[in-house]
Design an enzyme around this catalytic site. Structure first.
Site, PDB file in Angstrom:
ATOM      1  N   GLY A 522       0.823  -1.201   0.000  1.00  0.00           N
ATOM      2  CA  GLY A 522       0.000   0.000   0.000  1.00  0.00           C
ATOM      3  C   GLY A 522       0.856   1.250   0.000  1.00  0.00           C
ATOM      4  O   GLY A 522       2.088   1.186   0.077  1.00  0.00           O
ATOM      5  N   PHE A 526       3.257   9.053   3.925  1.00  0.00           N
ATOM      6  CA  PHE A 526       4.671   9.444   3.889  1.00  0.00           C
ATOM      7  C   PHE A 526       5.541   8.428   3.162  1.00  0.00           C
ATOM      8  O   PHE A 526       6.750   8.532   3.175  1.00  0.00           O
ATOM      9  CB  PHE A 526       5.198   9.627   5.299  1.00  0.00           C
ATOM     10  CG  PHE A 526       4.253  10.398   6.148  1.00  0.00           C
ATOM     11  CD1 PHE A 526       3.604   9.779   7.188  1.00  0.00           C
ATOM     12  CD2 PHE A 526       3.998  11.726   5.881  1.00  0.00           C
ATOM     13  CE1 PHE A 526       2.716  10.492   7.955  1.00  0.00           C
ATOM     14  CE2 PHE A 526       3.111  12.431   6.652  1.00  0.00           C
ATOM     15  CZ  PHE A 526       2.458  11.830   7.695  1.00  0.00           C
ATOM     16  N   ASP A 640      -5.243   9.199  14.663  1.00  0.00           N
ATOM     17  CA  ASP A 640      -5.597   8.810  13.298  1.00  0.00           C
ATOM     18  C   ASP A 640      -6.154   7.392  13.272  1.00  0.00           C
ATOM     19  O   ASP A 640      -5.736   6.570  12.463  1.00  0.00           O
ATOM     20  CB  ASP A 640      -4.372   8.948  12.387  1.00  0.00           C
ATOM     21  CG  ASP A 640      -4.771   8.967  10.909  1.00  0.00           C
ATOM     22  OD1 ASP A 640      -5.961   9.200  10.620  1.00  0.00           O
ATOM     23  OD2 ASP A 640      -3.909   8.720  10.052  1.00  0.00           O
TER      24      ASP A 640
END
Ligand SMILES: *[C@@H]1O[C@H](CO)[C@@H](O)[C@H](O)[C@H]1NC(C)=O
Ligand SMILES: *[C@@H]1O[C@H](CO)[C@@H](O)[C@H](O)[C@H]1NC(C)=O
Ligand SMILES: *[C@@H]1O[C@H](CO)[C@@H](O)[C@H](O)[C@H]1NC(C)=O
Ligand SMILES: *[C@@H]1O[C@H](CO)[C@@H](O)[C@H](O)[C@H]1NC(C)=O
Ligand SMILES: *[C@@H]1O[C@H](CO)[C@@H](O)[C@H](O)[C@H]1NC(C)=O
Length: 742
Positions: A522, A526, A640
């Site tokens: 994936g 960053f 997150d």
């Protein structure tokens, strides 16, 4: 006109102040007894908002009025009728309007007919009642302090008069009555000074035991004296410069403060105060616990060597009140191969409970022998007594209120059983040889290093461009190498934590087939994530920070620091890192079932997830969050949380990942604010998106969204929505039913 006014004031002042109180004189409200050098005055005052009158001593040159001593602290005068005089027995007595005595020195001199006592106020602030031309002191206020200690005023026991002087706080700012806190010397065991709240110790200070006179000088020129001889056991302080006004006061909240008068700003300035922090308080780490206030990132409490937390769960939650217990409690410590381990730089444990000075001229080994032969002896220390030999202080019960200093403090020898002793000696040998090796290595490296770095410097000065680039890399490298100092999960300093492994680049390249696109799992914010297999067959996931992403370095460091410190079944496990030239990679365990979003939003794969499994996943995520928020040593806000950051292992156990945005909170912190709102829309709580405020609650919000997603099988923000403003959370508002995709 003006001149005469001044004259009147001068006359008035002259008239109403005395420098000596004799039998035929008295002091009424509005009058005062002034010390010779005009430093202190004795007179009537009303503290704060009180309307009562008290007789007290205050500074002449200090406004606002600062009281250092009160005579009738518990017996106020309700009007202005107070009169102080010397009665027929030679006592200083304070009367009110009904001629009722409210306070008296109560020394009752019988032969006062021949030599009448007189009262004087000294420039030190001491009110004295003397006889025979100052030869005989009948009474002095320094022997009966209230809440203030002045320079050269002694605190402690006078062995001749048996007077024990101590400070007691005021009740409140308006009431000088005897309050709850007192500051008092305790001579049980070895002399110590205690700050008590009622009768419970609140703070404690050890005095270097056995010494005749010991002096400690602080950097600001104050000297602290501790006297221990046939006449007295006391302590006092003095200042280098007598013109400076200082005082130590125990205020009505239990704070002991050293204050200095600053003439420039007309204020009392604090020089020190105690107890200042939670960790200063008596017994903060419980019995057999040791407090290390310099531990900034870690829990300040540790168990003594050979001891472990009584309640590990409370200890993890940073509640040390239950203290520690012996590790191998089944193993006898009585003539069973036990011994002592020396701990250095400590504030010695409280010796007032169950300790005794068993000898004043015993050598260290005699002291050890004495403690060893008595099976109830838990620790000993041997200390200097004025060069005449060494004293031996032994503890026979619990060890409490121990503080770790870095360079000052005493040594304590703690009794440990045979197994602990063996473990300790092995360890200390190892660290000794480690240190020696390091020293040799440093010397042999340092000299050539210097030459090389000189050459390198000249070379680098020419090539500044490359230097900037290197810096980023070096930062992360330094970071990785300091990893060892981030302690893991051990409860005490005894055991060490293995360093975070650093993988070789070639091995990562081989594992991921040179980061082949077929191995790409994936693409994150960053960088990319690659699947790989190490030569030993272990599957790994490599998170590669893209070279172009300068901004990601902070997040990367953050992640490395956090995840290395955390360990939980529901958090993804970091295996190591790899830091080649201007690049950084994190190596994780591989999660074959990928992330949660790849399953729950996929029709075919989702059908394998039954309700039971989904419930277990929800529970697992909740456990992981609970660990982050409260069960780990740090309080961490992930910031997150989303379905794609929850990975699933072969058994479909959820593991929270991606700590790039996470923040560490202080133990008592509940909320923080940021101007840089990062996260994923749809999972962020409204107050975070709008005001930048985040807390454990914002993580719980995100968890709620994930929960809805797991239950419904729908994405919170999806393009299929009929109403653009509508999302999973808003569904209920429209009275619609969610069609479950299961
Ligand atoms: C005295 O009373 C005033 C008003 O009620 C209050 O603001 C002030 O803090 C009080 N002073 C003291 C020393 O309690
Ligand atoms: C004076 O001292 C005696 C004993 O020395 C004591 O019994 C008495 O209560 C004291 N009186 C006052 C008013 O303190
Ligand atoms: C002192 O003790 C009282 C009663 O136990 C308590 O309410 C108070 O908080 C204590 N003071 C401090 C400063 O801990
Ligand atoms: C120790 O105390 C005695 C009084 O008991 C005193 O005379 C002597 O000077 C003291 N010694 C030191 C070193 O202060
Ligand atoms: C050990 O020391 C304690 C405290 O001094 C004492 O009460 C006890 O009798 C001693 N026990 C032995 C066996 O000497």
């Amino acid at each position: 006109m003006f001149k005469s006014l001044i004259l009147i004031i001068l006359f008035f002042k002259f008239c109403t102040s005395l420098d000596t109180l004799t039998t035929n004189k008295y002091i009424k409200d509005g009058q005062s007894l002034i010390s010779k050098g005009n430093n202190f005055a004795l007179g009537f005052f009303s503290p704060g908002n009180s309307s009562y009158k008290y007789l007290g001593i205050c500074y002449v040159k200090v406004t606002p009025q600062t009281i250092v001593w009160v005579a009738n602290r518990n017996h106020p005068i309700i009007d202005s009728s107070g009169v102080l005089s010397i009665n027929q027995y030679g006592d200083l007595v304070l009367h009110d309007s009904n001629n009722r005595p409210l306070w008296s020195t109560n020394v009752s001199v019988q032969d006062q007919v021949t030599t009448s006592p007189v009262a004087q106020l000294h420039d030190s602030g001491n009110l004295v009642l003397v006889q025979d031309n100052n030869k005989k002191v009948l009474w002095q206020s320094f022997d009966h302090p209230t809440d203030t200690l002045l320079p050269n005023m002694k605190l402690g026991l006078n062995l001749k008069t048996r007077i024990n002087t101590f400070l007691t706080s005021w009740k409140s700012k308006d009431d000088p009555g005897t309050g709850n806190y007192c500051y008092k010397m305790n001579l049980n065991g070895s002399p110590q000074v205690f700050l008590y709240n009622g009768s419970t110790p609140y703070w404690r200070n050890t005095l270097s035991p056995g010494n005749n006179v010991s002096i400690a000088t602080s950097s600001s020129g104050q000297k602290f004296f501790f006297v221990n001889n046939q006449d007295e056991i006391s302590s006092y302080y003095s200042d280098d410069d007598p013109s400076i006004m200082t005082r130590v006061v125990l205020d009505n909240t239990g704070l002991l403060q050293k204050l200095m008068w600053d003439d420039g700003v007309h204020q009392w300035k604090e020089q020190w105060s105690t107890p200042r922090y939670q960790s200063d308080k008596y017994g903060h780490c419980g019995s057999y616990g040791k407090c290390n206030p310099d531990n900034i990132n870690r829990f300040e409490c540790m168990c003594l060597l050979g001891y472990e937390p009584k309640s590990p769960r409370d200890w993890y939650l940073r509640d040390s009140s239950k203290g520690c217990v012996r590790k191998n409690s089944g193993l006898s410590m009585c003539k069973n191969g036990e011994g002592f381990v020396k701990l250095e730089h400590l504030k010695l444990p409280d010796s007032s409970i169950d300790a005794a000075l068993i000898g004043t001229s015993m050598s260290s080994s005699e002291c050890e022998q004495a403690c060893l032969t008595n099976c109830s002896c838990t620790a000993f220390t041997s200390m200097n007594t004025d060069g005449k030999g060494t004293g031996c202080l032994a503890w026979y019960g619990e060890l409490i209120d121990i503080l770790q200093y870095t360079d000052v403090g005493s040594e304590l020898n703690v009794r440990v059983d045979a197994t602990e002793l063996a473990k300790y000696t092995r360890k200390s040998k190892r660290s000794l040889s480690k240190k020696r090796k390091l020293a040799i290595a440093l010397v042999s490296i340092a000299v050539p290093m210097f030459l090389v770095s000189l050459l390198a410097y000249i070379w680098l000065a020419k090539k500044k461009k490359t230097k900037v680039k290197r810096k980023v890399h070096k930062q992360s490298l330094n970071f990785a190498s300091t990893r060892g100092s981030f302690e893991g999960h051990e409860l005490e300093d005894g055991s060490t934590h293995p360093d975070l492994p650093i993988f070789d680049l070639s091995c990562i390249v081989a594992a991921t087939e040179n980061f082949s696109p077929t191995n790409k799992l994936g693409q994150g914010g960053f960088g990319s994530v690659f699947k790989g297999q190490l030569s030993n067959g272990q599957h790994i996931a490599v998170k590669r920070l893209s070279k172009s992403s300068r901004q990601g370095i902070e997040e990367f460091k953050n992640e490395l620091m956090l995840i290395a410190k955390l360990q939980h079944r529901n958090l993804v496990k970091l295996l190591g890192c790899c830091i080649p030239e201007d690049e950084t990679m994190l190596i994780y365990e591989y999660m074959p079932n990928k992330s949660l979003d790849s399953i729950i939003f996929d029709h075919t794969r989702a059908s394998f997830l039954n309700w039971k499994k989904r419930f277990e996943i929800i529970l697992g995520i909740a456990r992981g969050i609970l660990y982050l928020h409260q069960d780990s040593r740090l309080k961490i806000i992930h910031r997150d949380l989303k379905a794609s950051n929850v990975l699933l292992d072969t058994e479909m156990n959820p593991k929270i990942s991606d700590f790039g945005m996470a923040r560490i909170f202080k133990e008592d912190q509940t909320q923080d604010k940021t101007t840089r709102v990062v996260g994923t829309y749809g999972y962020m709580s409204p107050e975070y998106v709008i005001f930048g405020q985040f807390s454990t609650k914002s993580d719980v919000f995100s968890f709620g969204v994930i929960l809805l997603e797991i239950v419904s099988g729908r994405k919170n923000c999806d393009s299929y929505q009929k109403h653009p403003s509508q999302n999973l959370i808003g569904y209920g508002n429209y009275g619609e039913k969610i069609e479950l995709w299961i």
